[in-house]
Scaffold this motif. Sequence first.
Motif, short mmCIF file in Angstrom:
data_model
loop_
_atom_site.label_atom_id
_atom_site.label_comp_id
_atom_site.label_asym_id
_atom_site.label_seq_id
_atom_site.Cartn_x
_atom_site.Cartn_y
_atom_site.Cartn_z
N GLY A 1 2.89 6.80 -8.92
CA GLY A 1 3.65 6.97 -8.19
C GLY A 1 4.79 7.75 -7.72
N VAL A 2 4.77 8.93 -8.48
CA VAL A 2 5.99 9.86 -8.41
C VAL A 2 6.47 10.30 -6.97
CG1 VAL A 2 6.81 12.11 -8.85
CG2 VAL A 2 5.23 10.74 -10.48
N VAL A 3 5.39 10.67 -6.02
CA VAL A 3 5.52 11.21 -4.93
C VAL A 3 6.02 10.03 -3.79
CG1 VAL A 3 4.69 12.33 -2.79
CG2 VAL A 3 4.27 13.09 -5.10
N GLY A 4 5.43 9.01 -3.68
CA GLY A 4 5.72 8.03 -2.94
C GLY A 4 7.02 7.48 -3.27
N ILE A 5 7.50 7.34 -4.66
CA ILE A 5 8.61 6.53 -4.81
C ILE A 5 9.72 7.43 -4.36
CG2 ILE A 5 9.86 5.84 -6.94
CD1 ILE A 5 7.23 4.64 -8.04
N LEU A 6 9.68 8.67 -4.58
CA LEU A 6 10.69 9.81 -4.27
C LEU A 6 10.66 9.70 -2.71
CD1 LEU A 6 12.75 11.91 -4.83
CD2 LEU A 6 10.67 13.51 -4.58
N ALA A 7 9.51 9.63 -1.79
CA ALA A 7 9.74 9.33 -0.44
C ALA A 7 10.55 8.17 -0.12
CB ALA A 7 8.39 9.57 0.26
N ALA A 8 10.35 7.29 -0.69
CA ALA A 8 11.02 5.91 -0.31
C ALA A 8 12.51 5.99 -0.69
CB ALA A 8 10.21 4.95 -1.26
N LYS A 9 13.00 6.97 -1.55
CA LYS A 9 14.47 7.16 -1.45
C LYS A 9 14.98 7.72 -0.22
CE LYS A 9 14.76 5.78 -6.04
NZ LYS A 9 15.68 5.00 -6.43
N ALA B 1 13.53 7.27 2.93
CA ALA B 1 12.97 6.67 4.06
C ALA B 1 12.94 4.97 3.87
CB ALA B 1 11.90 7.25 4.62
N ASP B 2 12.62 4.29 4.82
CA ASP B 2 12.43 2.78 4.78
C ASP B 2 11.19 2.87 3.85
OD1 ASP B 2 11.80 0.40 5.08
OD2 ASP B 2 11.55 0.45 7.27
N PRO B 3 11.33 1.99 2.84
CA PRO B 3 10.26 1.65 1.83
C PRO B 3 8.99 0.96 2.60
CG PRO B 3 11.98 1.37 0.64
CD PRO B 3 12.61 1.47 2.11
N GLY B 4 9.18 0.45 3.79
CA GLY B 4 8.16 -0.22 4.41
C GLY B 4 7.32 0.72 5.11
N ASN B 5 7.96 2.25 5.21
CA ASN B 5 6.96 2.98 5.90
C ASN B 5 6.35 4.12 4.97
OD1 ASN B 5 7.52 2.27 8.61
ND2 ASN B 5 9.24 3.42 8.67
N ILE B 6 6.25 3.55 3.70
CA ILE B 6 5.61 4.60 2.48
C ILE B 6 4.62 4.03 1.88
CG2 ILE B 6 6.15 5.93 0.47
CD1 ILE B 6 8.21 6.50 2.67
N PHE B 7 3.38 4.78 1.91
CA PHE B 7 2.29 4.12 1.70
C PHE B 7 1.65 5.11 0.43
CE2 PHE B 7 2.90 2.58 5.88
CZ PHE B 7 2.48 1.40 5.81
N LEU B 8 1.23 4.25 -0.73
CA LEU B 8 0.57 4.99 -1.53
C LEU B 8 -0.86 4.53 -2.04
CD1 LEU B 8 3.83 4.26 -2.21
CD2 LEU B 8 3.30 5.27 -4.53
N THR B 9 -1.67 5.31 -2.15
CA THR B 9 -3.24 5.03 -2.42
C THR B 9 -3.75 5.74 -3.55
OG1 THR B 9 -4.34 6.65 -1.03
CG2 THR B 9 -3.42 4.52 -0.07
N ASP B 10 -4.38 4.91 -4.30
CA ASP B 10 -5.20 5.61 -5.30
C ASP B 10 -6.48 4.77 -5.44
OD1 ASP B 10 -4.19 7.82 -7.52
OD2 ASP B 10 -5.82 6.62 -8.33
N ILE B 11 -7.54 5.67 -6.02
CA ILE B 11 -8.93 4.72 -6.37
C ILE B 11 -8.90 4.17 -7.63
CG2 ILE B 11 -10.03 7.06 -7.53
CD1 ILE B 11 -12.49 6.15 -6.08
N ASP B 12 -7.93 4.60 -8.69
CA ASP B 12 -7.78 3.92 -9.86
C ASP B 12 -6.84 2.73 -10.00
OD1 ASP B 12 -6.11 4.13 -12.73
OD2 ASP B 12 -8.40 4.67 -12.79
N GLU B 13 -7.39 1.73 -10.27
CA GLU B 13 -6.55 0.39 -10.59
C GLU B 13 -5.47 0.43 -11.26
OE1 GLU B 13 -7.78 -4.30 -11.02
OE2 GLU B 13 -9.37 -2.91 -10.53
N THR B 14 -5.62 1.15 -12.45
CA THR B 14 -4.45 1.26 -13.52
C THR B 14 -3.56 1.97 -12.84
OG1 THR B 14 -6.14 1.02 -15.28
CG2 THR B 14 -4.01 1.93 -15.69
N ALA B 15 -3.68 2.96 -12.03
CA ALA B 15 -2.85 3.86 -11.50
C ALA B 15 -2.00 2.85 -10.42
CB ALA B 15 -3.25 5.14 -10.75
#
Length: 188
Positions: A52-60, A62-76
């Motif tokens: 989540g590094v990039v998305g968490i930084l982006a949410a700092k 902008a509005d966290p509700g406008n930040i989306f993070l996706t990954d194919i790995d369930e653990t990630a």
Amino acid sequence: MITETIKGFNLSLDSSAGCFSPKCIDNGTLAMLSFVEFGAGGKVLDLGCGYGVVGILAAKFADPGNIFLTDIDETAVQYAKRNAAANGVPGVNVILSNAFENLDETGFSLILSNPPYHTDFSVAKTFIEKSFNRLILGGRFFMVTKRRDWYKNKFISIFGGVKIHEKDGYYIFEAEKRSSAYKKKSRT
């Protein structure tokens, strides 16, 4: 626990051996982030988010509700959710998805990715082609890799052009969506 200050924000991130770069934030990701400017009103996608590094930084920024993070790995995805909450941005949208399969959102102003580029080009190809259609006009897509030529050609064929930054042995590709259709290759 990984701790890093990026763009003035102190991040504390937890990870596991199964995640990409589990002991420290990947240098390619840090190189890419050094060229990205986040805006307060942006809608951002962290494509292949890992923990989540990039998305968490982006949410700092902008509005966290406008930040989306996706990954194919369930653990990630689980670590990204935990890290978002631990870093004060629990409102981000973290989605288990193979690229865009489980993501209906469009209208992104910014998409960022550090894809698995050590295998073949299939993942990056999908990310580049599908990201184009999810961006708004004027939206930008950043991708970091260690390879140059294939990515340069692919970005040009889809976006019509690409700016390439180099830092610490990485190539950071920055492409802007300037039309609603893929750029067509001219035959000469």
